[in-house]
Design an enzyme around this catalytic site. Structure first.
Site, PDB file in Angstrom:
ATOM      1  N   SER A 147       0.851  -1.200   0.000  1.00 30.22           N
ATOM      2  CA  SER A 147       0.000   0.000   0.000  1.00 30.22           C
ATOM      3  C   SER A 147       0.880   1.242   0.000  1.00 30.22           C
ATOM      4  O   SER A 147       2.010   1.211   0.513  1.00 30.22           O
ATOM      5  CB  SER A 147      -0.896   0.005   1.245  1.00 30.22           C
ATOM      6  OG  SER A 147      -1.594   1.237   1.367  1.00 30.22           O
ATOM      7  N   TYR A 157      -0.758  -0.763  10.629  1.00 27.29           N
ATOM      8  CA  TYR A 157      -1.062  -1.146   9.247  1.00 27.29           C
ATOM      9  C   TYR A 157      -0.015  -0.550   8.316  1.00 27.29           C
ATOM     10  O   TYR A 157       0.537  -1.239   7.445  1.00 27.29           O
ATOM     11  CB  TYR A 157      -2.468  -0.673   8.864  1.00 27.29           C
ATOM     12  CG  TYR A 157      -2.856  -1.045   7.455  1.00 27.29           C
ATOM     13  CD1 TYR A 157      -3.402  -2.291   7.175  1.00 27.29           C
ATOM     14  CD2 TYR A 157      -2.664  -0.160   6.393  1.00 27.29           C
ATOM     15  CE1 TYR A 157      -3.750  -2.655   5.882  1.00 27.29           C
ATOM     16  CE2 TYR A 157      -3.001  -0.504   5.101  1.00 27.29           C
ATOM     17  CZ  TYR A 157      -3.549  -1.756   4.850  1.00 27.29           C
ATOM     18  OH  TYR A 157      -3.872  -2.107   3.568  1.00 27.29           O
TER      19      TYR A 157
END
Length: 261
Positions: A147, A157
Site C-alpha cells: 500500500s 497497518y
C-alpha cells in the site's frame, strides 16, 4: 470462445484473500488470462461461489482452500500447497489483509498480533514456499499486495505495509537471474469492502479512489514487465514520488494534526 489445446496444461495461480475486493479481482483477471486457480480465504461459501463463477465464465479449474492465515497450522497448509511439486503454482498473489479501526494503544494487543500475522508473517511464509519452488523450476511470479500507506507513518497497518514493500524489493534482488519475479503492488484508496469491514469510512476526494479491476490489470501488466514496485493510477504515482522525498518529521507532524494526537 476459443478452444484450448488440452495437451498444454494451464498455469495455476494461488490468490489469498480471494473472497472479496482486490483478491477477488485478481482471481477473475487471472482466470480471464488463462490461469487455473487456487483461491484462499476464511469464508468457504464465498470461495465456492467464486469458484463456480470462474469455472462457468472461463472454463478453468478452481481449487478452494479455506484457511485463516493468522492460524499457523492453516498457514502451513497453504505453504504446503505452494511447495507441491506435482501441482506447481506459477503465480502467487499475497493479498489477504485487513485493518483495525482503533489506534495502536487503544486496540487489544491480541487483535494487533492477528493482523500482524496476516499482513507480514503470512507474506513471509508463503513467499518463501512459493519462491523456492519457482526458482527450482526457473519461472514464476510473486505478487505481494502492499500500500502507499507503507510510505507514511500511520500506525501498525502502515508499518506492516512498509515491511511488505521492502521485503518484496529484497526478494526481487535475491531472485535475480532465476527467472522468477517479485512485485509489490502499492495501491491507494480502492473501491472494495475494505473500508466498510474495517469501519473506517471512505476518506478523501473521489478522484483518489481507484477501480479494483483496472488496478489488478495494471499490476499484472507490470508483473509481465518485471517491475518490482507497481503503483497504480497517475494520482498515486505522483503522491508516491512526493512521499519518497518528503521529510519524515513532516509526515509525522501531518499525521498528528489529522488525527488529533
Amino acid at each position: 470462445m476459443q478452444t484450448r489445446d488440452t495437451a498444454t496444461p494451464r498455469p495455476t495461480a494461488l490468490v489469498t484473500g480471494a473472497s472479496a475486493g482486490i483478491g477477488r479481482e485478481f482471481a477473475r483477471e487471472l482466470a480471464a488470462r488463462g490461469h487455473d486457480l487456487v483461491v484462499v480465504a476464511r469464508d468457504a461459501a464465498r470461495l465456492e461461489k467464486l469458484a463456480a463463477e470462474l469455472t462457468s465464465s472461463h472454463e478453468v479449474h478452481v481449487e478452494v482452500l479455506v484457511a485463516d492465515l493468522s492460524d499457523r497450522a492453516a498457514l502451513g497448509r497453504v505453504a504446503e500447497r505452494l511447495s507441491d511439486k506435482a501441482r506447481p503454482i506459477e503465480v502467487l498473489v499475497n493479498n489477504a489483509g485487513y485493518g483495525l479501526k482503533g489506534s495502536f494503544l487503544r486496540n487489544d494487543v491480541a487483535d494487533e498480533e492477528r493482523m500482524f500475522d496476516v499482513l507480514t508473517r503470512a507474506v513471509l511464509v508463503l513467499s518463501h514456499a512459493a519462491a523456492r519452488s519457482m526458482a527450482a523450476r526457473g519461472h514464476g511470479s510473486v505478487v505481494n499486495v502492499s500500500s502507499v500507506a507503507g510510505w507514511l507513518a500511520s500506525g501498525t497497518y502502515s508499518a506492516a505495509k512498509s515491511w511488505v514493500t521492502v521485503f518484496t524489493e529484497g526478494l526481487s534482488s535475491e531472485l535475480a537471474g532465476t527467472g522468477v519475479t517479485a512485485t509489490a503492488l502499492c495501491p491507494g484508496f480502492t473501491r472494495t469492502e475494505f473500508q466498510q469491514r474495517a469501519g473506517i469510512g471512505t476518506p478523501g476526494p473521489q478522484f483518489l479512489w481507484l477501480d479494483a479491476s483496472r488496478l489488478v490489470r495494471d499490476c499484472l501488466d507490470d508483473v509481465e514487465r518485471g517491475r518490482v514496485v507497481s503503483v497504480p493510477g497517475l494520482q498515486y504515482k505522483a503522491i508516491a514520488a512526493l512521499l519518497h522525498v518528503a521529510p519524515r518529521p513532516l509526515l509525522r507532524r501531518r499525521l498528528r494534526a489529522s488525527t488529533g494526537r
